[in-house]
Design a protein around this motif. Structure first.
Motif, short mmCIF file in Angstrom:
data_model
loop_
_atom_site.label_atom_id
_atom_site.label_comp_id
_atom_site.label_asym_id
_atom_site.label_seq_id
_atom_site.Cartn_x
_atom_site.Cartn_y
_atom_site.Cartn_z
N VAL A 194 -18.45 130.33 123.70
CA VAL A 194 -19.35 130.49 124.81
C VAL A 194 -20.24 129.20 125.00
CG1 VAL A 194 -21.47 131.76 125.49
CG2 VAL A 194 -19.61 132.83 124.28
N GLN A 239 -5.79 128.50 121.10
CA GLN A 239 -6.59 127.26 121.77
C GLN A 239 -5.36 126.17 121.11
OE1 GLN A 239 -8.43 129.72 120.88
NE2 GLN A 239 -10.18 129.82 122.02
N GLU A 254 -16.55 134.47 116.43
CA GLU A 254 -15.70 135.68 116.79
C GLU A 254 -14.62 135.67 117.15
OE1 GLU A 254 -17.31 138.57 115.81
OE2 GLU A 254 -19.12 137.68 114.79
N ILE A 255 -13.83 136.82 117.34
CA ILE A 255 -12.34 136.87 117.89
C ILE A 255 -12.51 137.69 119.28
CG2 ILE A 255 -10.24 137.45 117.57
CD1 ILE A 255 -10.47 135.07 115.94
N VAL A 256 -11.57 137.22 120.36
CA VAL A 256 -11.54 137.82 121.52
C VAL A 256 -10.46 138.70 121.19
CG1 VAL A 256 -11.45 137.76 123.95
CG2 VAL A 256 -12.51 135.75 122.66
N GLY A 257 -10.71 140.00 121.40
CA GLY A 257 -9.74 141.09 121.55
C GLY A 257 -8.97 141.43 120.20
N GLU A 277 -16.57 123.00 120.93
CA GLU A 277 -15.27 123.28 120.92
C GLU A 277 -14.41 121.95 120.96
OE1 GLU A 277 -14.15 124.93 125.11
OE2 GLU A 277 -15.69 123.64 125.89
N ARG A 310 -11.69 137.33 110.01
CA ARG A 310 -13.19 137.59 110.47
C ARG A 310 -13.96 136.67 109.74
NH1 ARG A 310 -12.88 140.44 115.11
NH2 ARG A 310 -11.45 141.84 115.53
N ASN A 329 -4.33 134.58 117.84
CA ASN A 329 -5.78 134.98 118.04
C ASN A 329 -6.48 134.11 119.05
OD1 ASN A 329 -5.63 137.36 116.09
ND2 ASN A 329 -5.21 135.78 114.62
N GLU A 330 -7.48 134.44 119.73
CA GLU A 330 -8.29 133.62 120.59
C GLU A 330 -9.66 133.68 119.97
OE1 GLU A 330 -9.98 133.48 125.23
OE2 GLU A 330 -8.37 135.07 124.79
N THR A 382 -18.12 130.69 118.72
CA THR A 382 -19.45 131.63 118.23
C THR A 382 -18.97 132.33 116.98
OG1 THR A 382 -17.92 133.62 119.04
CG2 THR A 382 -19.46 132.40 120.70
N GLU A 405 -13.38 133.13 120.37
CA GLU A 405 -14.57 133.15 121.38
C GLU A 405 -15.33 132.05 121.58
OE1 GLU A 405 -17.52 136.46 122.67
OE2 GLU A 405 -18.25 135.58 120.81
#
Length: 404
Positions: free
Chosen positions: A297, A275, A304-307, A236, A225, A292-293, A302, A295
Motif C-alpha cells: 500500500v 512479486q 499482510e498477504i492478499v488472498g 517495495e 503470516r 502468495n502476493e 504492510t 500486500e
C-alpha cells in the motif's frame, strides 16, 4: 540342443574401436545369408563390444571360420557361442535404476547389484549418462517389482552416500511431461523471505521460523503470516534489490532449456511471493507460476498477504490445475521440492523428487537427489550429458569441458 546344427550363433567381438569394424563384420555375415535376430554394440573408452545373434546356416562352421578370420584381420577378439531358438523376451518387472554419485565407487555398485540380485532381478543393460560433474549410470533391470526395488535401494543409497531413482520402464519416460518445482532452496539458492527479513533486521527470527516450517513442526500458513508480519514497513523497492541478489541453482537453466526443446512444460509453485516468482518465471522461460502476493500500500509492504495462502494443499492443487491446462495426466507430472509443504505436491505427481531435502521429505518422495545440480534430474529422464552438450553446442551455448 542339436550340437551338429545349432539354430543360432551368438557372435561377440571386442577390441579397439575404429571405422569400418561393424561394416566388415556384417559383410562377412551377409555372404552366409543369415538373419539378424538381436544386436547390441557399445563403446567404452575407445574399446568396442559388438554382440550379434544370427540364425545359423547349415554350414555354420564355415561361417564361424570366416568371422574368426575377419576378426583377426581387424586385430580383434571374437567368441562364437552356439544355441537354439530365438532370444527370449525380457521378463516382467522392467525398471530403470538411475545411480548418481560424486564419486561413484565400486563398492557402491557391488552393493546395488547385490540388492537387485536379492529381488530376483537381472541387469540387462548398463548405460553411462554422465561422468562430469557427477557420475550417473542407468541400469535396465528386469524380473523385479519396481516398488520392491525402490524400497531396498533407498536403504542402500543412504548407506552408500549416493542417489538412486527407480522408475518403471514405460513409454511415459519418453513422453511430454509437466515439471512443477518449488522455488526457495530448490529452483534458487536460499529463502527469499529471509533475504527480505535481512533488510528489515529480522533475519535470524525469520530463519528460525522457516526451518521449523520446512521440518513440518509448525503449520505453514501460521509460519508464513508470522514471518510476513516482520516485513511490515519495508519499501517495495527492496523487492528489486532482493531479486537482483537471487542465485539460481546450478543446472536449473540447463534443465529448463533442454526439456523445453523436447516439448516439456514447466511451472513453479511457491510459498514465497508472486512479486519475485513471476519475474523469475519470465527470466527462465517457465510457463506457469503461482505464489502468495504481498500486500503493498502506497509503496510499502504492510506485513499482510492478499488472498488465500499457497500452502501445502495449495501446491498440490496447483499441480493438478496446471496438468489439466497442459493436457497431461497426473502420472505425466514431475514435482521437485525440499520442504514439508511440498509433500502433497510430491505425492500427487507421477514422480516426486526430493531435491537436497529434509529427511522427512526424502523418506516420503519417490526418489531423492542430493547433489547440488538441478540438471541431474535430466539423467532420471534418460537424457545423457553428451546429448545435452550436443544440443547446446548446436544452439550456440558453450558448456564447460570436463577434466581429462
Amino acid at each position: 540342443m542339436n550340437a551338429a546344427h545349432p539354430d543360432t550363433l551368438l557372435i561377440t567381438l571386442t577390441g579397439k574401436d575404429r571405422p569400418g569394424v561393424t561394416s566388415s563384420v556384417f559383410s562377412t555375415l551377409a555372404l552366409a545369408g543369415v538373419e539378424v535376430i538381436d544386436l547390441e554394440q557399445i563403446i567404452l573408452r575407445r574399446r568396442l563390444i559388438l554382440g550379434v545373434l544370427v540364425s545359423a546356416p547349415r554350414d555354420w562352421k564355415k561361417l564361424a571360420a570366416a568371422v574368426e578370420a575377419s576378426a583377426e584381420a581387424l586385430e580383434m577378439s571374437v567368441e562364437i557361442e552356439r544355441g537354439t531358438g530365438d532370444n527370449r523376451s525380457r521378463r516382467e518387472g522392467r525398471s530403470h535404476v538411475t545411480i548418481i554419485g560424486t564419486p561413484l565407487r565400486a563398492a557402491a555398485m557391488a552393493a546395488i547389484a547385490g540388492r537387485i540380485a536379492d529381488t530376483g532381478g537381472n541387469i540387462d543393460r548398463i548405460e553411462r549418462m554422465a561422468r562430469y560433474p557427477v557420475t550417473a549410470i542407468d541400469l535396465f533391470v528386469s524380473g523385479a517389482d519396481p516398488e520392491t526395488l525402490r524400497t531396498l535401494l533407498a536403504v542402500e543409497a543412504a548407506q552408500q552416500g549416493i542417489d538412486i531413482a527407480v522408475q518403471p520402464a514405460t513409454m511415459l519416460r519418453r513422453g511430454m511431461r509437466l515439471i512443477v518445482m518449488d522455488v526457495d532452496s530448490t529452483l534458487i539458492q536460499g529463502e527469499v523471505i529471509e533475504m527480505l527479513a535481512a533488510h528489515a533486521g529480522h533475519e535470524p527470527e525469520v530463519a528460525r521460523i522457516t526451518e521449523q516450517a520446512m521440518r513440518g513442526e509448525i503449520d505453514f500458513e501460521e509460519s508464513l503470516r508470522r514471518r510476513v508480519r516482520l516485513l511490515a514497513g519495508l519499501d517495495e523497492s527492496v523487492l528489486d534489490q532482493v531479486y537482483a541478489d537471487i542465485v539460481v541453482s546450478p543446472g536449473a537453466r540447463t534443465m529448463v532449456r533442454t526439456l523445453r526443446r523436447l516439448g516439456y512444460r514447466f511451472a513453479i509453485v511457491s510459498g514465497g511471493f508472486s512479486q519475485i516468482t513471476d519475474r523469475l518465471a519470465t527470466d527462465l522461460g517457465i510457463h506457469f507460476a503461482r505464489a502468495n502476493e504481498l500486500e503493498i500500500v502506497d509503496g510499502v509492504i504492510t506485513g499482510e498477504i492478499v488472498g488465500a495462502v499457497v500452502d501445502r494443499a495449495g501446491k498440490a492443487e496447483a499441480l493438478r490445475e496446471f496438468a489439466e491446462k497442459v493436457g497431461v495426466t497426473q502420472d505425466a507430472t514431475i514435482a521437485i521440492g525440499d520442504g514439508a509443504n511440498d509433500l502433497d505436491m510430491l505425492n500427487a505427481a507421477g514422480l516426486g523428487i526430493a531435491f537436497n531435502a529434509r529427511p522427512v521429505v526424502q523418506q516420503a518422495a519417490d526418489t531423492a537427489v542430493n547433489v547440488p545440480y538441478l540438471d541431474a534430474i535430466l539423467y532420471l529422464l534418460g537424457i545423457s550429458r553428451e546429448e545435452i552438450e550436443a544440443a547446446d553446442a548446436e544452439a550456440g551455448f558453450v558448456t564447460p569441458s570436463p577434466p581429462v
